[in-house]
Design a protein around this motif. Structure first.
Motif, PDB file in Angstrom:
ATOM      1  N   TYR A 134       0.858  -1.169   0.000  1.00 57.01           N
ATOM      2  CA  TYR A 134       0.000   0.000   0.000  1.00 57.01           C
ATOM      3  C   TYR A 134       0.900   1.227   0.000  1.00 57.01           C
ATOM      4  CZ  TYR A 134      -3.771  -3.070   1.484  1.00 57.01           C
ATOM      5  OH  TYR A 134      -4.695  -4.063   1.553  1.00 57.01           O
ATOM      6  N   TRP A 182     -12.299  -7.747   2.499  1.00 56.29           N
ATOM      7  CA  TRP A 182     -11.568  -7.576   3.748  1.00 56.29           C
ATOM      8  C   TRP A 182     -11.868  -8.696   4.734  1.00 56.29           C
ATOM      9  CZ3 TRP A 182      -7.393  -4.992   4.297  1.00 56.29           C
ATOM     10  CH2 TRP A 182      -7.170  -3.818   3.581  1.00 56.29           C
ATOM     11  N   ASP A 207      -9.199   3.267   4.730  1.00 53.86           N
ATOM     12  CA  ASP A 207      -9.176   2.042   3.936  1.00 53.86           C
ATOM     13  C   ASP A 207      -9.927   0.914   4.619  1.00 53.86           C
ATOM     14  OD1 ASP A 207      -7.344   2.765   1.680  1.00 53.86           O
ATOM     15  OD2 ASP A 207      -6.022   3.226   3.365  1.00 53.86           O
ATOM     16  N   PHE A 211      -1.928   3.797   3.904  1.00 55.15           N
ATOM     17  CA  PHE A 211      -2.987   2.983   4.489  1.00 55.15           C
ATOM     18  C   PHE A 211      -3.528   3.705   5.702  1.00 55.15           C
ATOM     19  CE2 PHE A 211      -4.834  -0.438   6.981  1.00 55.15           C
ATOM     20  CZ  PHE A 211      -5.468  -1.200   6.008  1.00 55.15           C
TER      21      PHE A 211
END
Length: 189
Positions: free
Chosen positions: A18, A155, A99, A21
């Motif tokens: 990332y 997720w 996020d 983040f």
């Protein structure tokens, strides 16, 4: 002892690159977040009545770029957690978008398959004390016309898979099994 939320964050960051983040970490009680705040630098504190929101940067050894963390102890109940996450989201508009929102906490359960220290990752959620009948079906949330709220499956599956693959080291720190299931919430204790 590594806290559950810290374990999840480290695992996610180790798996994917990332550039930036931003994690919003929320719990009903300070003990449920653990010592995450001690890892932060450039901490900013925001006060909204009795709600304190902390934001800061975590310099994780696996990442070159900083990780932004916003955290709060909301207090008990859906209204308290909704108020807290709304404040966190409103603060994030000035910085980086969030996020992932992770609510970490202790709860009771009714499944006979669950034991103390098991971890439940939400597949979906039902508000089991919602009853706007006869206008709506029991448990249906009128504003959404839905009974079940689905978690972000990407997720949720990622976190569940990480836990299933890495649960053995956690077992020494109290955690036992991980489940990917329906979570029920209510303001009845």
């Amino acid at each position: 002892m590594e806290h559950f939320a810290e374990f999840i964050l480290k695992s996610i960051l180790a798996e994917k690159t990332y550039k930036m983040f931003h994690l919003a970490l929320l719990s009903a009680m300070p003990q449920e977040i653990g010592e995450t705040k001690k890892h932060l630098r450039n901490i900013k504190e925001y006060k909204f009545g009795d709600l304190n929101v902390s934001t800061g940067v975590w310099d994780h050894p696996l990442k070159k770029e900083p990780i932004f963390i916003s955290l709060a102890w909301s207090g008990w109940g859906k209204v308290s957690s909704s108020r807290a996450i709304t404040r966190i989201i409103s603060l994030s508009e000035n910085n980086s978008p969030i996020d992932l929102i992770l609510f970490a906490g202790v709860a009771g359960g009714i499944s006979k398959n669950l034991n103390q220290w098991d971890i439940i990752i939400a597949k979906e959620l039902v508000q089991y004390d919602m009853d706007a009948s006869p206008l709506y079906k029991k448990y249906e949330i009128p504003a959404l016309n839905k009974t079940y709220l689905k978690a972000n499956i990407v997720w949720s599956e990622k976190i569940f898979t990480l836990l299933k693959n890495k649960l053995t080291p956690l077992k020494t720190n109290f955690f036992k099994e991980a489940f990917f299931e329906l979570i029920g919430t209510a303001d009845r204790f």
